[in-house]
Design a protein around this motif. Structure first.
Motif, PDB file in Angstrom:
ATOM      1  N   SER A  35      55.006  34.786  22.635  1.00 36.23           N
ATOM      2  CA  SER A  35      56.143  34.583  23.882  1.00 36.23           C
ATOM      3  C   SER A  35      57.029  36.113  23.581  1.00 36.23           C
ATOM      4  CB  SER A  35      56.879  33.602  22.993  1.00 36.23           C
ATOM      5  OG  SER A  35      58.080  33.450  23.819  1.00 36.23           O
ATOM      6  N   GLY A  36      57.182  36.302  25.065  1.00 37.35           N
ATOM      7  CA  GLY A  36      57.941  37.485  25.328  1.00 37.35           C
ATOM      8  C   GLY A  36      56.882  38.614  25.797  1.00 37.35           C
ATOM      9  N   THR A  37      55.715  38.531  25.548  1.00 31.85           N
ATOM     10  CA  THR A  37      54.773  39.462  25.966  1.00 31.85           C
ATOM     11  C   THR A  37      54.346  39.150  27.633  1.00 31.85           C
ATOM     12  OG1 THR A  37      52.874  38.352  25.621  1.00 31.85           O
ATOM     13  CG2 THR A  37      53.721  39.878  23.828  1.00 31.85           C
ATOM     14  N   SER A  38      53.624  40.375  28.295  1.00 28.38           N
ATOM     15  CA  SER A  38      53.315  39.949  29.702  1.00 28.38           C
ATOM     16  C   SER A  38      51.851  40.037  29.704  1.00 28.38           C
ATOM     17  CB  SER A  38      53.810  41.084  30.549  1.00 28.38           C
ATOM     18  OG  SER A  38      55.360  41.180  30.689  1.00 28.38           O
ATOM     19  N   VAL A  39      51.437  39.278  30.483  1.00 28.41           N
ATOM     20  CA  VAL A  39      49.925  39.100  30.775  1.00 28.41           C
ATOM     21  C   VAL A  39      49.333  39.430  32.253  1.00 28.41           C
ATOM     22  CG1 VAL A  39      48.012  37.406  30.884  1.00 28.41           C
ATOM     23  CG2 VAL A  39      49.792  37.389  28.987  1.00 28.41           C
ATOM     24  N   LYS A  40      48.488  40.106  32.388  1.00 33.04           N
ATOM     25  CA  LYS A  40      48.013  40.469  33.715  1.00 33.04           C
ATOM     26  C   LYS A  40      46.667  39.652  34.045  1.00 33.04           C
ATOM     27  CE  LYS A  40      48.247  44.525  35.870  1.00 33.04           C
ATOM     28  NZ  LYS A  40      47.973  45.969  36.244  1.00 33.04           N
ATOM     29  N   ILE A  41      46.279  38.892  35.128  1.00 32.99           N
ATOM     30  CA  ILE A  41      45.270  38.339  35.529  1.00 32.99           C
ATOM     31  C   ILE A  41      44.702  38.803  36.726  1.00 32.99           C
ATOM     32  CG2 ILE A  41      44.310  35.990  36.131  1.00 32.99           C
ATOM     33  CD1 ILE A  41      46.612  34.662  34.582  1.00 32.99           C
ATOM     34  N   GLU A  42      43.447  39.190  36.732  1.00 34.47           N
ATOM     35  CA  GLU A  42      42.863  39.978  37.977  1.00 34.47           C
ATOM     36  C   GLU A  42      41.897  38.724  38.748  1.00 34.47           C
ATOM     37  OE1 GLU A  42      42.312  44.626  36.632  1.00 34.47           O
ATOM     38  OE2 GLU A  42      40.485  43.201  36.916  1.00 34.47           O
ATOM     39  N   CYS A  43      42.011  38.901  39.893  1.00 34.10           N
ATOM     40  CA  CYS A  43      41.196  38.308  40.989  1.00 34.10           C
ATOM     41  C   CYS A  43      40.687  39.068  41.826  1.00 34.10           C
ATOM     42  CB  CYS A  43      42.017  37.252  41.822  1.00 34.10           C
ATOM     43  SG  CYS A  43      41.253  36.110  43.040  1.00 34.10           S
ATOM     44  N   ARG A  44      39.201  38.833  41.836  1.00 32.58           N
ATOM     45  CA  ARG A  44      38.435  39.647  42.750  1.00 32.58           C
ATOM     46  C   ARG A  44      37.417  38.858  43.596  1.00 32.58           C
ATOM     47  NH1 ARG A  44      38.314  45.228  40.873  1.00 32.58           N
ATOM     48  NH2 ARG A  44      39.191  45.414  38.855  1.00 32.58           N
ATOM     49  N   SER A  45      37.171  39.321  44.946  1.00 36.72           N
ATOM     50  CA  SER A  45      36.329  38.808  45.922  1.00 36.72           C
ATOM     51  C   SER A  45      35.256  39.822  45.804  1.00 36.72           C
ATOM     52  CB  SER A  45      36.960  38.802  47.127  1.00 36.72           C
ATOM     53  OG  SER A  45      37.265  40.006  47.706  1.00 36.72           O
ATOM     54  N   LEU A  46      34.090  39.211  45.223  1.00 31.96           N
ATOM     55  CA  LEU A  46      32.797  40.090  44.552  1.00 31.96           C
ATOM     56  C   LEU A  46      31.935  40.620  45.856  1.00 31.96           C
ATOM     57  CD1 LEU A  46      31.856  38.450  41.557  1.00 31.96           C
ATOM     58  CD2 LEU A  46      33.336  40.416  41.880  1.00 31.96           C
ATOM     59  N   ASP A  47      31.974  39.430  46.928  1.00 30.19           N
ATOM     60  CA  ASP A  47      30.970  40.090  48.028  1.00 30.19           C
ATOM     61  C   ASP A  47      31.590  39.756  49.538  1.00 30.19           C
ATOM     62  OD1 ASP A  47      28.873  36.703  47.678  1.00 30.19           O
ATOM     63  OD2 ASP A  47      31.098  37.172  47.888  1.00 30.19           O
ATOM     64  N   PHE A  48      32.800  39.918  49.558  1.00 30.16           N
ATOM     65  CA  PHE A  48      33.481  39.787  50.814  1.00 30.16           C
ATOM     66  C   PHE A  48      34.922  40.502  50.770  1.00 30.16           C
ATOM     67  CE2 PHE A  48      36.719  36.156  50.120  1.00 30.16           C
ATOM     68  CZ  PHE A  48      36.172  35.876  48.797  1.00 30.16           C
ATOM     69  N   GLN A  49      35.651  40.735  51.832  1.00 32.71           N
ATOM     70  CA  GLN A  49      36.864  41.165  51.891  1.00 32.71           C
ATOM     71  C   GLN A  49      37.716  39.956  52.099  1.00 32.71           C
ATOM     72  OE1 GLN A  49      36.770  44.123  54.944  1.00 32.71           O
ATOM     73  NE2 GLN A  49      36.202  45.715  53.362  1.00 32.71           N
ATOM     74  N   ALA A  50      38.851  39.847  51.172  1.00 32.33           N
ATOM     75  CA  ALA A  50      39.975  39.028  51.293  1.00 32.33           C
ATOM     76  C   ALA A  50      41.155  39.518  51.881  1.00 32.33           C
ATOM     77  CB  ALA A  50      39.778  38.112  50.158  1.00 32.33           C
ATOM     78  N   THR A  51      41.599  39.124  52.996  1.00 34.83           N
ATOM     79  CA  THR A  51      42.844  39.653  53.283  1.00 34.83           C
ATOM     80  C   THR A  51      43.993  38.947  52.774  1.00 34.83           C
ATOM     81  OG1 THR A  51      42.923  38.520  55.382  1.00 34.83           O
ATOM     82  CG2 THR A  51      42.311  40.989  55.677  1.00 34.83           C
ATOM     83  N   THR A  52      43.722  37.818  52.521  1.00 37.32           N
ATOM     84  CA  THR A  52      44.686  36.815  51.768  1.00 37.32           C
ATOM     85  C   THR A  52      43.821  35.942  50.697  1.00 37.32           C
ATOM     86  OG1 THR A  52      45.597  36.490  54.043  1.00 37.32           O
ATOM     87  CG2 THR A  52      46.232  34.629  52.209  1.00 37.32           C
ATOM     88  N   MET A  53      44.676  36.370  49.664  1.00 38.63           N
ATOM     89  CA  MET A  53      44.271  35.609  48.520  1.00 38.63           C
ATOM     90  C   MET A  53      45.606  34.588  47.973  1.00 38.63           C
ATOM     91  SD  MET A  53      42.538  38.075  45.959  1.00 38.63           S
ATOM     92  CE  MET A  53      40.651  38.794  46.408  1.00 38.63           C
ATOM     93  N   PHE A  54      45.083  33.523  47.111  1.00 38.93           N
ATOM     94  CA  PHE A  54      46.395  32.648  46.649  1.00 38.93           C
ATOM     95  C   PHE A  54      46.273  32.508  45.456  1.00 38.93           C
ATOM     96  CE2 PHE A  54      47.069  31.109  51.000  1.00 38.93           C
ATOM     97  CZ  PHE A  54      45.722  31.404  51.706  1.00 38.93           C
ATOM     98  N   TRP A  55      47.479  32.112  44.672  1.00 35.27           N
ATOM     99  CA  TRP A  55      47.629  31.972  43.201  1.00 35.27           C
ATOM    100  C   TRP A  55      48.083  30.298  43.090  1.00 35.27           C
ATOM    101  CZ3 TRP A  55      45.415  34.812  39.497  1.00 35.27           C
ATOM    102  CH2 TRP A  55      45.132  35.816  39.972  1.00 35.27           C
ATOM    103  N   TYR A  56      47.170  29.580  42.367  1.00 31.30           N
ATOM    104  CA  TYR A  56      47.782  28.355  42.003  1.00 31.30           C
ATOM    105  C   TYR A  56      47.851  28.238  40.249  1.00 31.30           C
ATOM    106  CZ  TYR A  56      45.614  27.423  46.456  1.00 31.30           C
ATOM    107  OH  TYR A  56      45.466  27.140  47.832  1.00 31.30           O
TER     108      TYR A  56
END
Lengths: 116, 109
Positions: A15-36
């Motif tokens: 608790s209290g720490t920060s966490v980074k999550i990465e999301c990558r499109s591997l074989d296409f370009q994504a102008t828009t990404m969504f987080w759920y």
């Protein structure tokens, strides 16, 4: 087909720490990404829409200072959960929309965050 | 805001039985998408319906979009254990998806 990866697949933090999550499109370009976010046995709740090169658009009730989103390139968006608390424990899933299509989305495998 | 209601919440069937999940909205939907999420997995796109009264089939799965574009259904004929998972409908507009509550399907072998 369109492939979206997420890293890490799971993370346990204090608790209290920060966490980074990465999301990558591997074989296409994504102008828009969504987080759920998805709590156990519940539906997916859209947190924010991430647009390459501009500020993310957050859904009502989502704290933008707590969930920092950066979409630095056409293939990478990151979600940083700052000062995480146990109530932030959840399954975080990103998705990407293929440029030029109507709005079919391809989902990453998700990241399970547990905050102790 | 836009809400998409989905019923039933759970369905437990014997293998070989049929299964149907329904999606309802109080407002007209621009389109409806269906996703399947296996336990522990992520949603996988199944299909998109756009036209009023549209019916599409994928092997044992039949998808319908209501005439008024306010409801949709997914019907699985002769369920198999591989059909286990949660089925979500989602309304797509303004390039974002609003998910229904989902129907969790359990299949007894």
């Amino acid at each position: 087909g369109a492939v979206v990866s997420q890293h890490p697949s799971w993370v346990i933090c204090k608790s209290g720490t920060s966490v980074k999550i990465e999301c990558r499109s591997l074989d296409f370009q994504a102008t828009t990404m969504f987080w759920y976010r998805q709590f156990p046995k519940q539906s997916l709740m859209l947190m924010a829409t991430s647009n390459e090169g501009s500020k993310a658009t957050y859904e009502q009730g989502v704290e933008k200072d707590k969930f920092l989103i950066n979409h630095a390139s056409l293939t990478l968006s990151t979600l940083t959960v700052t000062s995480a608390h146990p109530e932030d424990s959840s399954f975080y899933i990103c998705s990407a929309r293929v440029f030029g299509t109507y709005n079919e989305q391809f989902f990453g495998p998700g990241t399970r965050l547990t905050v102790l | 805001g836009q809400q998409v209601m989905q019923i039933p919440q759970y369905q437990h069937v014997q293998e070989g039985e049929d299964f149907t999940t329904y999606c309802n909205s109080s407002t007209t939907l621009s389109n409806i998408q269906w996703y399947k999420q296996r336990p522990g997995g992520h949603p996988v796109f199944l299909i998109q319906l756009v036209k009023s009264g549209e019916v599409k089939k994928q092997k044992r799965l039949t998808f319908q979009f209501g005439e008024a574009k306010k409801n949709s259904s997914l019907h699985i004929t002769a369920t198999q254990t591989t059909d286990v998972g949660t089925y979500f409908c989602a309304e797509g507009s303004s390039y974002k998806l609003i998910f229904g509550s989902g129907t969790r399907l359990l299949v007894r072998p």
